[in-house]
Design an enzyme around this catalytic site. Structure first.
Site, short mmCIF file in Angstrom:
data_model
loop_
_atom_site.label_atom_id
_atom_site.label_comp_id
_atom_site.label_asym_id
_atom_site.label_seq_id
_atom_site.Cartn_x
_atom_site.Cartn_y
_atom_site.Cartn_z
N GLU A 8 3.30 110.37 27.86
CA GLU A 8 3.65 111.01 26.59
C GLU A 8 2.62 112.10 26.29
O GLU A 8 1.42 111.86 26.41
CB GLU A 8 3.64 109.95 25.47
CG GLU A 8 3.98 110.53 24.12
CD GLU A 8 4.22 109.45 23.08
OE1 GLU A 8 5.01 108.52 23.34
OE2 GLU A 8 3.60 109.53 22.01
N THR A 39 6.10 114.50 21.92
CA THR A 39 6.16 114.10 20.52
C THR A 39 6.61 115.26 19.64
O THR A 39 6.55 116.44 20.05
CB THR A 39 4.79 113.59 20.01
OG1 THR A 39 3.88 114.67 20.03
CG2 THR A 39 4.27 112.44 20.85
N ARG A 101 12.86 107.24 13.46
CA ARG A 101 12.91 107.55 12.03
C ARG A 101 11.79 108.51 11.68
O ARG A 101 11.96 109.45 10.94
CB ARG A 101 12.79 106.27 11.20
CG ARG A 101 12.98 106.56 9.71
CD ARG A 101 12.40 105.48 8.84
NE ARG A 101 10.96 105.43 8.96
CZ ARG A 101 10.20 104.52 8.38
NH1 ARG A 101 10.76 103.57 7.67
NH2 ARG A 101 8.89 104.55 8.52
N ALA A 117 16.24 104.77 12.09
CA ALA A 117 16.53 105.35 13.41
C ALA A 117 17.95 104.99 13.85
O ALA A 117 18.62 105.79 14.51
CB ALA A 117 15.51 104.86 14.43
N GLN A 206 -10.84 107.96 17.91
CA GLN A 206 -9.40 108.09 18.13
C GLN A 206 -8.74 106.70 18.07
O GLN A 206 -7.69 106.53 17.46
CB GLN A 206 -9.18 108.74 19.50
CG GLN A 206 -7.78 108.67 20.02
CD GLN A 206 -7.78 108.70 21.56
OE1 GLN A 206 -8.67 108.18 22.22
NE2 GLN A 206 -6.78 109.32 22.11
P1 FAD Z 1 13.21 102.30 12.49
O1 FAD Z 1 13.79 101.72 13.70
O2 FAD Z 1 14.13 102.93 11.49
O3 FAD Z 1 12.34 101.16 11.77
C1 FAD Z 1 11.45 101.49 10.71
C2 FAD Z 1 11.30 100.27 9.78
O4 FAD Z 1 12.52 100.07 9.10
C3 FAD Z 1 10.98 98.96 10.49
O5 FAD Z 1 10.11 98.22 9.65
C4 FAD Z 1 12.33 98.28 10.60
O6 FAD Z 1 12.21 96.85 10.62
C5 FAD Z 1 13.01 98.75 9.31
N1 FAD Z 1 14.46 98.82 9.42
C6 FAD Z 1 15.17 99.28 10.47
N2 FAD Z 1 16.49 99.22 10.20
C7 FAD Z 1 16.61 98.72 8.95
C8 FAD Z 1 17.70 98.44 8.09
N3 FAD Z 1 18.97 98.64 8.48
N4 FAD Z 1 17.45 97.95 6.84
C9 FAD Z 1 16.17 97.73 6.41
N5 FAD Z 1 15.08 97.98 7.21
C10 FAD Z 1 15.31 98.46 8.43
N6 FAD Z 1 6.71 109.47 14.97
C11 FAD Z 1 6.86 110.81 14.84
O7 FAD Z 1 6.90 111.31 13.70
N7 FAD Z 1 6.95 111.64 15.93
C12 FAD Z 1 6.94 111.15 17.20
O8 FAD Z 1 7.04 111.92 18.15
C13 FAD Z 1 6.80 109.74 17.39
N8 FAD Z 1 6.81 109.19 18.63
C14 FAD Z 1 6.76 107.83 18.77
C15 FAD Z 1 6.87 107.26 20.06
C16 FAD Z 1 6.85 105.89 20.23
C17 FAD Z 1 6.99 105.31 21.63
C18 FAD Z 1 6.71 105.03 19.09
C19 FAD Z 1 6.66 103.53 19.27
C20 FAD Z 1 6.61 105.57 17.82
C21 FAD Z 1 6.64 106.97 17.64
N9 FAD Z 1 6.56 107.55 16.36
C22 FAD Z 1 6.69 108.91 16.21
C23 FAD Z 1 6.30 106.73 15.18
C24 FAD Z 1 7.58 106.24 14.46
O9 FAD Z 1 8.29 107.35 13.96
C25 FAD Z 1 7.13 105.31 13.33
O10 FAD Z 1 6.64 104.11 13.85
C26 FAD Z 1 8.15 105.07 12.22
O11 FAD Z 1 7.45 104.44 11.14
C27 FAD Z 1 9.30 104.14 12.60
O12 FAD Z 1 10.16 104.75 13.44
P2 FAD Z 1 11.37 103.90 14.13
O13 FAD Z 1 12.20 104.89 14.84
O14 FAD Z 1 10.84 102.76 14.88
O15 FAD Z 1 12.12 103.40 12.79
#
Ligand code: FAD
Length: 281
Positions: A8, A39, A101, A117, A206
């Site tokens: 990444e 990212t 998300r 997401a 970091q």
């Molecule tokens: P989701 O899957 O939407 O989950 C977020 C929260 O909502 C969780 O607590 C989940 O339990 C809850 N949730 C999900 N669905 C529901 C529902 N239907 N009802 C109620 N609650 C629900 N961030 C960036 O801004 N840019 C990046 O490039 C980036 N790259 C990343 C790469 C990786 C490999 C990882 C692991 C994370 C990355 N992130 C990035 C961080 C990520 O955006 C954050 O962790 C964010 O807070 C959650 O994103 P998610 O897609 O997992 O969200």
């Protein structure tokens, strides 16, 4: 079957020319990863959503002939913004996405088109069918906003069922969390591949920042490394690389589907780790 191995990277800042990252991309590509993901900041103006990320992903694909995975955090995007990004990615021949998300950005009121997401994933599937391979994020120690691990996994299942092809995990330093997590998700019928997110520690500040953001547990063994070598950057880098390699060997011995290295654009670290584990993959 061999495991996946991916990197990444993050794009250069807007005020820097994009080509400052080319040397890094070339050297990472030489290590023959299955893909390099890029990212994308969740904040900022939607007028240029994903601009820098797409430029870097396009360079990975066209200049260095590697698969690029484009991160799309949707919290501050409208449906139109997403459609524009997808069209641009498609125009560049990039067909792999990490659908996210994104984190809330202080002072920026989220757009309401995508709450989770899973909404983004359903939307992409509805609009583009199977044109894109879609990855999503998962959290072996639970997401920081979640107070109920089982509920987190229930939402993960909904997300995967919306059309996910593979998961990439948040970084962790204690493999027991990952292995337990895999056991749990397989039990609820999440059967897509899961790449384990590994971040080699090369810098004490970091790692403290990252742990603060993502809430990863630090095992005693790891804390001792930080305590002993935290003020000696050269020794810490070596110890961090060794620690990451041990984590990887253990994960692969336990049949992990893949390793996603958060290399933080550090070619030296990526080279040393790839070299150490290449016969295990
Ligand atoms: P989701 O899957 O939407 O989950 C977020 C929260 O909502 C969780 O607590 C989940 O339990 C809850 N949730 C999900 N669905 C529901 C529902 N239907 N009802 C109620 N609650 C629900 N961030 C960036 O801004 N840019 C990046 O490039 C980036 N790259 C990343 C790469 C990786 C490999 C990882 C692991 C994370 C990355 N992130 C990035 C961080 C990520 O955006 C954050 O962790 C964010 O807070 C959650 O994103 P998610 O897609 O997992 O969200």
């Amino acid at each position: 079957m061999s495991a996946n191995f991916s990197f990444e990277v993050f794009p250069p800042k807007q005020d820097m020319p994009v080509n400052v990252i080319y040397d890094t991309l070339e050297k990472l590509s030489d290590l023959n990863p299955n893909f390099i993901s890029v990212t994308c900041g969740a904040g900022g103006s939607s007028a240029n959503a994903g601009g820098r990320m797409i430029e870097v992903a396009a360079a990975i694909k066209h200049k260095y002939n590697r698969k690029a995975v484009a991160h799309i955090p949707c919290i501050n995007l409208s449906k139109d913004d997403v459609l524009k990004m997808l069209a641009e990615l498609d125009g560049q021949g990039i067909d792999e996405i990490l659908a996210l998300r994104g984190d809330r950005v202080p002072g920026v009121e989220p757009k309401k088109d995508f709450l989770h997401a899973s909404d983004l994933i359903s939307f992409i599937r509805k609009e583009t069918g199977n044109k894109f391979k879609i990855y999503a994020a998962c959290y072996p120690e639970g997401h920081t906003e979640s107070t109920d691990f089982d509920k987190d996994i229930e939402y993960l299942k909904q997300k995967v069922d919306a059309g996910v092809d593979g998961l990439i995990s948040q970084l962790f330093f204690d493999n027991r969390f990952f292995l337990y997590f895999i056991e749990k998700i397989r039990r609820v019928g999440i059967n897509v591949s899961v790449e384990a997110g590994i971040m080699p520690v090369t810098n004490k500040k970091q790692i403290e920042k990252m742990v603060n953001i993502c809430g990863a547990n630090l095992p005693v063994k790891f804390r001792k490394i930080l305590d002993k070598y935290g003020e000696n950057p050269v020794a810490l880098k070596d110890a961090g690389i060794i620690y990451a390699c041990e984590q990887i060997a253990d994960l692969l011995a336990n049949d992990a589907d893949g390793i996603h290295l958060y290399v933080m654009n550090n070619v030296y670290v990526a080279h040393r780790i790839s070299d150490a584990v290449k016969n295990l993959i």
